[in-house]
Design a protein around this motif. Structure first.
Motif, PDB file in Angstrom:
ATOM      1  N   THR A   5     -28.139 -11.951  24.233  1.00  0.00           N
ATOM      2  CA  THR A   5     -27.136 -12.173  23.062  1.00  0.00           C
ATOM      3  C   THR A   5     -25.903 -12.387  23.550  1.00  0.00           C
ATOM      4  OG1 THR A   5     -28.674 -11.091  21.552  1.00  0.00           O
ATOM      5  CG2 THR A   5     -26.406 -11.490  20.799  1.00  0.00           C
ATOM      6  N   SER A   8     -25.324 -15.476  25.806  1.00  0.00           N
ATOM      7  CA  SER A   8     -25.292 -16.726  25.095  1.00  0.00           C
ATOM      8  C   SER A   8     -24.139 -16.766  24.244  1.00  0.00           C
ATOM      9  CB  SER A   8     -26.449 -16.721  24.250  1.00  0.00           C
ATOM     10  OG  SER A   8     -26.739 -15.866  23.165  1.00  0.00           O
ATOM     11  N   SER A  96     -30.575 -16.445  20.545  1.00  0.00           N
ATOM     12  CA  SER A  96     -29.816 -16.600  21.741  1.00  0.00           C
ATOM     13  C   SER A  96     -30.224 -17.684  22.531  1.00  0.00           C
ATOM     14  CB  SER A  96     -30.188 -15.374  22.728  1.00  0.00           C
ATOM     15  OG  SER A  96     -30.018 -14.194  22.294  1.00  0.00           O
TER      16      SER A  96
END
Length: 138
Positions: A5, A8, A96
């Motif tokens: 997460t 990204s 993500s």
């Protein structure tokens, strides 16, 4: 999943900054403080925007997964009983991956549209004013 997460989101922000030239470089020492302020405001705006959109995407993916993937199908694929945490994990991973895809896709977007989304009216006017003299000289 947390690392995916964060990576990204950072990738999306860096891609927007670099691809659409949102990072200001001061032309003189007098402009340095102002550039630091503008760059900080740009980064904070992008961080808030990307995180909000990432969370919205996660929610939408979670809703869609719960609605379209029957537990029996997911259980057969995963090889164990399915609970809500499996749907959360799936939505988290997909959000993500989709955020990275969105970063790449933003490269196809017009720079003016990205600046309009990232900057306020006054900042866009200031940028246009600083670009006009250099365009007339060239």
């Amino acid at each position: 999943m947390s690392a995916a997460t964060v990576l990204s989101i950072v990738a999306m922000i860096l891609w927007l900054l670099v691809e659409h030239e949102l990072w200001e470089r001061p032309k003189s020492p007098e402009e340095r403080d102002r550039s630091v302020l503008y760059n900080t405001a740009t980064v904070v705006t992008l961080v808030i925007g990307v995180i909000v959109l990432h969370v919205a995407l996660f929610g939408l993916l979670l809703f869609t997964a719960c609605l379209t993937l029957p537990p029996e199908l997911l259980s057969r694929i995963l090889g164990h009983g399915v609970n809500f945490s499996d749907y959360l994990t799936l939505a988290w991973l997909l959000a993500s991956i989709a955020t990275i895809g969105g970063a790449l896709g933003s490269g196809l977007e017009d720079d003016a549209a990205v600046r309009e989304a990232a900057y306020g009216v006054r900042q866009r006017q200031r940028i246009e004013q600083t670009r006009q003299p250099s365009n007339e000289a060239g």
